[in-house]
Design a protein around this motif. Sequence first.
Motif, short mmCIF file in Angstrom:
data_model
loop_
_atom_site.label_atom_id
_atom_site.label_comp_id
_atom_site.label_asym_id
_atom_site.label_seq_id
_atom_site.Cartn_x
_atom_site.Cartn_y
_atom_site.Cartn_z
N VAL A 73 0.87 -1.18 0.00
CA VAL A 73 0.00 0.00 0.00
C VAL A 73 0.90 1.23 0.00
O VAL A 73 1.84 1.32 0.79
N LYS A 76 -0.18 8.05 -0.98
CA LYS A 76 -0.38 8.93 -2.13
C LYS A 76 -0.81 10.32 -1.70
O LYS A 76 -0.93 11.21 -2.54
N SER A 82 -1.94 15.75 -2.40
CA SER A 82 -1.48 14.66 -3.26
C SER A 82 0.04 14.71 -3.40
O SER A 82 0.64 15.78 -3.45
N TRP A 102 -4.30 -2.13 -9.58
CA TRP A 102 -4.49 -1.25 -8.43
C TRP A 102 -5.84 -1.52 -7.77
O TRP A 102 -6.83 -1.76 -8.46
N ASP A 104 -7.46 0.89 -5.08
CA ASP A 104 -7.23 2.13 -4.34
C ASP A 104 -5.73 2.39 -4.27
O ASP A 104 -5.09 2.49 -5.29
N ASP A 105 -5.15 2.45 -3.05
CA ASP A 105 -3.71 2.71 -2.90
C ASP A 105 -2.89 1.42 -2.82
O ASP A 105 -1.69 1.46 -2.60
N GLN A 128 7.42 10.49 -6.51
CA GLN A 128 6.42 11.32 -5.84
C GLN A 128 6.99 12.73 -5.72
O GLN A 128 8.20 12.94 -5.82
#
Length: 175
Positions: A73, A76, A82, A102, A104-105, A128
Amino acid sequence: MKRLILGILTVGLLLAGSGKMAFAARSTDNFTITKFNAEYSLSRDSDNRSKLEATWRITANFPPNQNRGIAPVFVKKYDNHSTNFSLQSVTDEKGTPLEHTWNDDELRIGKKNTYVQGEKTYIIKFTQRDVTKNYDNTGRDEFYWDVIGNEWRVPMQNVQMSVTNRRGASTAAKV
């Protein structure tokens, strides 16, 4: 009467506990991550926003006929915004792309109808941004991160991490 109630509660707890143990033996979380190596490179993008490039090398040991892969997991959102999470690749140790989806996360890596068993290595690369926070008390951007993610339900035997910043300074740790 108190002894009778205590005895019934004790037997009930023992039965409930043994049921949980039997369930755990069949659980899809009944495997071990034998090595988790996280490499992070922290820099700034062209907009001067923090950027994190990450590579996770995860080796797991699976029992037969139980698991189809792993499901890390990812964070995000950080500090209520975000992180523009972007998955770059999911491969094995030979560079072969691995099937993934995927939820969700949660990144589910593995084939829907194929069990894995024994030792398997997964290499996950992602980026990220906006992963630092400016603190008023220091006047600086600071980086705090959960190195392995935050929702693993399996034991890990060997966790190593390294962080390199844009100036080439690095930090490493072994847990």
